[in-house]
Design a protein around this motif. Structure first.
Motif, PDB file in Angstrom:
ATOM      1  N   GLY A  55       0.884  -1.784  -0.358  1.00 41.32           N
ATOM      2  CA  GLY A  55      -0.063   0.332  -0.004  1.00 41.32           C
ATOM      3  C   GLY A  55       0.963   1.522  -0.208  1.00 41.32           C
ATOM      4  N   ARG A  56       2.328   1.352  -0.153  1.00 38.26           N
ATOM      5  CA  ARG A  56       2.624   2.287   0.156  1.00 38.26           C
ATOM      6  C   ARG A  56       3.860   2.467  -0.971  1.00 38.26           C
ATOM      7  NH1 ARG A  56       6.755   3.047   3.316  1.00 38.26           N
ATOM      8  NH2 ARG A  56       7.288   0.711   4.050  1.00 38.26           N
ATOM      9  N   THR A  57       4.182   1.183  -1.645  1.00 41.75           N
ATOM     10  CA  THR A  57       4.912   0.887  -2.506  1.00 41.75           C
ATOM     11  C   THR A  57       4.535   0.197  -4.201  1.00 41.75           C
ATOM     12  OG1 THR A  57       5.540  -1.140  -1.453  1.00 41.75           O
ATOM     13  CG2 THR A  57       6.229   0.459  -0.346  1.00 41.75           C
ATOM     14  N   ALA A  58       4.149  -0.743  -4.180  1.00 41.03           N
ATOM     15  CA  ALA A  58       4.148  -1.654  -5.421  1.00 41.03           C
ATOM     16  C   ALA A  58       2.486  -1.237  -5.939  1.00 41.03           C
ATOM     17  CB  ALA A  58       4.317  -3.264  -5.306  1.00 41.03           C
ATOM     18  N   GLY A  59       1.996  -1.317  -4.923  1.00 40.15           N
ATOM     19  CA  GLY A  59       0.482  -0.958  -5.237  1.00 40.15           C
ATOM     20  C   GLY A  59      -0.125  -2.642  -5.956  1.00 40.15           C
ATOM     21  N   SER A  78      -3.322   7.416   3.922  1.00 42.23           N
ATOM     22  CA  SER A  78      -1.887   8.110   4.099  1.00 42.23           C
ATOM     23  C   SER A  78      -1.058   7.641   4.165  1.00 42.23           C
ATOM     24  CB  SER A  78      -2.297   8.043   6.453  1.00 42.23           C
ATOM     25  OG  SER A  78      -2.323   7.029   6.783  1.00 42.23           O
ATOM     26  N   LEU A  79      -1.281   5.856   3.849  1.00 40.61           N
ATOM     27  CA  LEU A  79      -0.169   4.935   3.636  1.00 40.61           C
ATOM     28  C   LEU A  79       0.437   5.352   2.406  1.00 40.61           C
ATOM     29  CD1 LEU A  79      -0.488   1.612   5.235  1.00 40.61           C
ATOM     30  CD2 LEU A  79       0.880   3.139   6.077  1.00 40.61           C
ATOM     31  N   MET A  80      -0.974   5.478   0.859  1.00 39.24           N
ATOM     32  CA  MET A  80      -0.039   6.210   0.349  1.00 39.24           C
ATOM     33  C   MET A  80       0.593   7.535   0.097  1.00 39.24           C
ATOM     34  SD  MET A  80      -3.279   3.634  -2.175  1.00 39.24           S
ATOM     35  CE  MET A  80      -4.177   5.045  -1.192  1.00 39.24           C
ATOM     36  N   CYS A  81       0.587   8.545   0.588  1.00 37.57           N
ATOM     37  CA  CYS A  81       0.720   9.437   0.348  1.00 37.57           C
ATOM     38  C   CYS A  81       2.618   9.622   1.328  1.00 37.57           C
ATOM     39  CB  CYS A  81       0.108  10.240   1.541  1.00 37.57           C
ATOM     40  SG  CYS A  81      -0.204  12.238   0.824  1.00 37.57           S
ATOM     41  N   ILE A  82       2.107   8.760   2.481  1.00 36.38           N
ATOM     42  CA  ILE A  82       3.856   8.375   2.113  1.00 36.38           C
ATOM     43  C   ILE A  82       4.565   7.881   1.450  1.00 36.38           C
ATOM     44  CG2 ILE A  82       5.722   7.125   4.503  1.00 36.38           C
ATOM     45  CD1 ILE A  82       2.996   8.118   6.200  1.00 36.38           C
ATOM     46  N   GLY A  83       4.142   6.757   1.268  1.00 38.83           N
ATOM     47  CA  GLY A  83       4.953   5.989   0.111  1.00 38.83           C
ATOM     48  C   GLY A  83       6.277   5.215   0.855  1.00 38.83           C
ATOM     49  N   GLY A  84       8.020   5.345  -0.286  1.00 42.44           N
ATOM     50  CA  GLY A  84       8.795   4.828   0.229  1.00 42.44           C
ATOM     51  C   GLY A  84       9.961   5.710   0.362  1.00 42.44           C
ATOM     52  N   ALA A  85      10.647   4.690   0.660  1.00 44.23           N
ATOM     53  CA  ALA A  85      12.029   5.316   1.243  1.00 44.23           C
ATOM     54  C   ALA A  85      13.058   6.216  -0.055  1.00 44.23           C
ATOM     55  CB  ALA A  85      12.854   4.563   1.627  1.00 44.23           C
ATOM     56  N   GLY A  92       4.910   8.751  -3.424  1.00 41.63           N
ATOM     57  CA  GLY A  92       5.054   9.485  -1.928  1.00 41.63           C
ATOM     58  C   GLY A  92       5.547  10.370  -2.031  1.00 41.63           C
ATOM     59  N   ILE A  93       5.030  11.226  -0.725  1.00 40.23           N
ATOM     60  CA  ILE A  93       6.229  12.475  -0.078  1.00 40.23           C
ATOM     61  C   ILE A  93       7.156  11.333   0.743  1.00 40.23           C
ATOM     62  CG2 ILE A  93       4.447  13.948   0.298  1.00 40.23           C
ATOM     63  CD1 ILE A  93       4.871  13.150   3.843  1.00 40.23           C
ATOM     64  N   LYS A  94       7.277   9.714   0.629  1.00 38.99           N
ATOM     65  CA  LYS A  94       8.541   9.838   1.417  1.00 38.99           C
ATOM     66  C   LYS A  94       8.818   9.384   2.907  1.00 38.99           C
ATOM     67  CE  LYS A  94      10.543   8.901  -2.916  1.00 38.99           C
ATOM     68  NZ  LYS A  94      10.205   7.731  -3.583  1.00 38.99           N
ATOM     69  N   VAL A  95       9.498   8.156   2.802  1.00 36.85           N
ATOM     70  CA  VAL A  95       9.643   7.767   4.815  1.00 36.85           C
ATOM     71  C   VAL A  95      10.451   8.688   5.162  1.00 36.85           C
ATOM     72  CG1 VAL A  95       9.833   5.618   5.932  1.00 36.85           C
ATOM     73  CG2 VAL A  95       8.545   5.498   3.968  1.00 36.85           C
ATOM     74  N   ASN A  96      11.702   9.218   4.111  1.00 32.04           N
ATOM     75  CA  ASN A  96      12.321  10.137   5.308  1.00 32.04           C
ATOM     76  C   ASN A  96      11.833  11.107   5.582  1.00 32.04           C
ATOM     77  OD1 ASN A  96      13.337   8.213   2.816  1.00 32.04           O
ATOM     78  ND2 ASN A  96      14.885   8.813   3.477  1.00 32.04           N
ATOM     79  N   THR A  97      10.774  12.151   4.560  1.00 33.78           N
ATOM     80  CA  THR A  97       9.758  13.473   4.920  1.00 33.78           C
ATOM     81  C   THR A  97       9.470  13.305   5.946  1.00 33.78           C
ATOM     82  OG1 THR A  97      10.796  13.713   2.389  1.00 33.78           O
ATOM     83  CG2 THR A  97       8.871  14.639   3.652  1.00 33.78           C
ATOM     84  N   ILE A  98       8.669  11.955   6.061  1.00 31.58           N
ATOM     85  CA  ILE A  98       7.703  12.164   7.358  1.00 31.58           C
ATOM     86  C   ILE A  98       8.052  12.125   8.334  1.00 31.58           C
ATOM     87  CG2 ILE A  98       7.264   9.222   7.153  1.00 31.58           C
ATOM     88  CD1 ILE A  98       4.214  12.380   7.280  1.00 31.58           C
ATOM     89  N   VAL A 169      -4.593  10.422  -4.526  1.00 34.68           N
ATOM     90  CA  VAL A 169      -3.581   9.548  -3.942  1.00 34.68           C
ATOM     91  C   VAL A 169      -3.069   8.647  -4.290  1.00 34.68           C
ATOM     92  CG1 VAL A 169      -2.852   8.643  -1.383  1.00 34.68           C
ATOM     93  CG2 VAL A 169      -4.588  10.663  -1.364  1.00 34.68           C
ATOM     94  N   SER A 170      -4.327   7.407  -4.942  1.00 42.38           N
ATOM     95  CA  SER A 170      -3.336   6.151  -5.118  1.00 42.38           C
ATOM     96  C   SER A 170      -2.374   6.902  -6.667  1.00 42.38           C
ATOM     97  CB  SER A 170      -4.862   5.554  -5.202  1.00 42.38           C
ATOM     98  OG  SER A 170      -3.871   4.145  -6.151  1.00 42.38           O
ATOM     99  N   ALA A 171      -3.322   7.981  -6.952  1.00 47.27           N
ATOM    100  CA  ALA A 171      -2.826   8.304  -8.543  1.00 47.27           C
ATOM    101  C   ALA A 171      -1.380   9.871  -8.111  1.00 47.27           C
ATOM    102  CB  ALA A 171      -3.630   9.071  -9.387  1.00 47.27           C
ATOM    103  N   ALA A 172      -1.751   9.484  -7.184  1.00 48.35           N
ATOM    104  CA  ALA A 172      -0.477  11.347  -6.621  1.00 48.35           C
ATOM    105  C   ALA A 172       0.482  10.171  -6.270  1.00 48.35           C
ATOM    106  CB  ALA A 172      -0.899  12.167  -5.937  1.00 48.35           C
ATOM    107  N   GLY A 173       0.519   9.151  -5.659  1.00 47.92           N
ATOM    108  CA  GLY A 173       1.377   8.688  -4.760  1.00 47.92           C
ATOM    109  C   GLY A 173       2.303   7.452  -6.121  1.00 47.92           C
ATOM    110  N   THR A 174       1.834   7.220  -7.052  1.00 49.45           N
ATOM    111  CA  THR A 174       1.816   6.795  -7.556  1.00 49.45           C
ATOM    112  C   THR A 174       1.738   4.894  -7.524  1.00 49.45           C
ATOM    113  OG1 THR A 174       4.477   6.599  -7.768  1.00 49.45           O
ATOM    114  CG2 THR A 174       3.456   7.917  -9.472  1.00 49.45           C
ATOM    115  N   VAL A 175       0.317   4.552  -6.860  1.00 54.51           N
ATOM    116  CA  VAL A 175       0.746   3.688  -5.708  1.00 54.51           C
ATOM    117  C   VAL A 175      -0.065   2.391  -7.065  1.00 54.51           C
ATOM    118  CG1 VAL A 175      -0.520   2.108  -3.735  1.00 54.51           C
ATOM    119  CG2 VAL A 175       0.862   4.253  -3.962  1.00 54.51           C
ATOM    120  N   GLY A 176      -1.552   2.584  -7.527  1.00 55.47           N
ATOM    121  CA  GLY A 176      -2.292   2.038  -8.339  1.00 55.47           C
ATOM    122  C   GLY A 176      -3.408   0.635  -7.645  1.00 55.47           C
ATOM    123  N   LEU A 177      -3.908   1.274  -6.563  1.00 57.77           N
ATOM    124  CA  LEU A 177      -4.769   0.068  -5.814  1.00 57.77           C
ATOM    125  C   LEU A 177      -5.730   0.674  -6.082  1.00 57.77           C
ATOM    126  CD1 LEU A 177      -3.738   0.494  -1.671  1.00 57.77           C
ATOM    127  CD2 LEU A 177      -2.825  -0.921  -3.558  1.00 57.77           C
TER     128      LEU A 177
END
Length: 178
Positions: A55-59, A78-85, A92-98, A169-177
């Motif tokens: 949900g944060r990374t691959a979809g 919220s998970l999709m918005c955060i994304g991966g590292a 997403g905005i990235k784990v580092n950012t959050i 959020v799914s589109a902005a975070g490029t998750v695709g869920l």
């Protein structure tokens, strides 16, 4: 061997997000016959962990998110918005950012002058950038969600706002869920 501050933040934030996402998915969908309700407990756990990470990374998904409950989808927004590292292919905005944002908030609440964690100070410029990225992402996602809501009302559609926000959020975070 020693890890950099960035590595420590990413590892801890990733583990925390994976655990929180897994627990949220498991508890929310535990009895839902459309998702986890009919499968064995061990599979419920593995599906929940998989969904939390994906949900944060691959979809990728083992369940139909159109059948998940609203509060599950709200949490996954919220998970999709955060994304991966950083340096990953996840959006997403990235784990580092959050992680930097959370450390900064804790520093403010603790009335500390400097933003620091693990005995290391995070430069103010990095904190400002993280805060800016977080605010811009939230504004962008909600503007897109609002625009979708307006277009749905104009066209006579009847998609609930949460579904439209999930889509944006799914589109902005490029998750695709979705």
């Amino acid at each position: 061997f020693l890890l950099t501050l960035n590595s420590k933040l990413v590892i801890i934030a990733t583990l925390a997000l994976t655990f929180a996402g897994s627990m949220a998915f498991l508890l929310s969908e535990y009895n839902n016959p459309e998702t986890l309700g009919l499968i064995p407990f061990s599979d419920k756990i593995s599906v929940s962990i998989f969904e939390s990470i994906s949900g944060r990374t691959a979809g990728f998904s083992t369940v139909d998110h159109g059948k998940t409950l609203q509060h599950t989808n709200f949490f996954f927004i919220s998970l999709m918005c955060i994304g991966g590292a950083s340096a990953s292919v996840a959006g997403g905005i990235k784990v580092n950012t959050i992680a930097v944002i959370l450390v900064a908030v804790i520093s403010v609440v603790s009335n500390r002058q400097q933003t620091s964690v693990f005995g290391r100070e995070i430069p103010q410029e990095q904190v400002r950038r993280a805060m800016s990225i977080g605010v811009i992402a939230i504004i962008f996602v909600f503007l897109v969600g609002f625009t979708l809501t307006l277009s749905e009302n104009i066209s006579g559609g009847h998609f609930p706002f949460l579904n439209l926000l999930f889509e944006s959020v799914s589109a902005a975070g490029t998750v695709g869920l979705s």
